[in-house]
Design an enzyme around this catalytic site. Sequence first.
Site, mmCIF file in Angstrom:
data_model
loop_
_atom_site.group_PDB
_atom_site.id
_atom_site.type_symbol
_atom_site.label_atom_id
_atom_site.label_comp_id
_atom_site.label_asym_id
_atom_site.label_seq_id
_atom_site.Cartn_x
_atom_site.Cartn_y
_atom_site.Cartn_z
ATOM 1 N NE ARG A 278 3.570 -13.219 -0.610
ATOM 2 C CZ ARG A 278 2.843 -14.056 0.117
ATOM 3 N NH1 ARG A 278 3.117 -15.348 0.146
ATOM 4 N NH2 ARG A 278 1.815 -13.620 0.820
ATOM 5 C CB SER B 88 2.535 -6.563 -0.566
ATOM 6 O OG SER B 88 1.259 -6.676 0.034
ATOM 7 C CD GLU C 194 5.542 -9.303 -1.613
ATOM 8 O OE1 GLU C 194 4.533 -9.600 -2.263
ATOM 9 O OE2 GLU C 194 5.705 -9.650 -0.428
#
Length: 301
Positions: free
Chosen positions: A174, A223, A293
């Site tokens: 990520r 997420s 994130e």
Amino acid sequence: MTQLAVGLQEIAPGFIKTQEPMRKHTSLHIGGSADYLVVPQGIDQLKALLRFSQKEFVPLFILGGGTNLLVSDKGIRGIVVKLDESFKKIQFDGSRLNVGAGVSLPVLAFRAARQGLSGLEFAGGIPGTIGGAVVINAGAYGDCMALVIRSVTVLTWEGEVLEIPAHQLNFSYRCSGLLKKNWIVLESHLQLVPGNPIAIRKRMESYLAQRRAKHPTEPSAGSVFKNLPEEPAGSLIEGAGCKGLRVGDVQVSLKHANFIVNLGRATFKDYLKVILMVQKKVFEKYGVWLNPEINMVGEES
């Protein structure tokens, strides 16, 4: 009309909005207004906006699909640049693709599947644009953008257009070197693998079915927390008893614990409260501090 607005109109006439609510441009439907929202019609206007922001000492923020984004209730000061229609080109050259930064990732995945090209099946259900997906190395089901990128064409803050090969992008989970450089992605160059269109489509449909079964339908930013190498963040959050945790209209999803959803009138402040509550509860139970994130931007509330 302010002097800044006049200057922006000269650069991109007819493609400027003032005090534009950012909740209209994010998947979470949260966020106050941007001072100016500009949709450049091509790279020349984008370069001009960059020069203008530097000359006038006005902050400039590049907006992709708004899917991994949490915007402050007070909004974003300065200029928000949205890369839209002029940055949505898809060009096929055999198994190689040249893709504009504004192209929807699911649209690209389905176009590739129809062409019998494998490598983007994982991306069929990931919202957002390819520009943002490359920057954060978006991924799912064990695959990620780093596996298909050959190079990326970027615009630096000095106004220079560069093509950066994949091995210089420092991809990780990520993350990519583009996050640190904060360069503007213009185009991504992909290498896919020829395959059977039916088999590719079946694989993509399987992933989509899994997403539909597990992911909430309420507005979200995907997420919220990064997974740990040994454990998905959602498992830790659920294990800490956070499913359903709620502040105002912000709630940890009852369907997937790593999604924090907007039940109607969620605010940035309440969203941050829920994030912190989850982090504390997981730390108290497991001794692990979860790292978000999701990208948070805007004037502090």
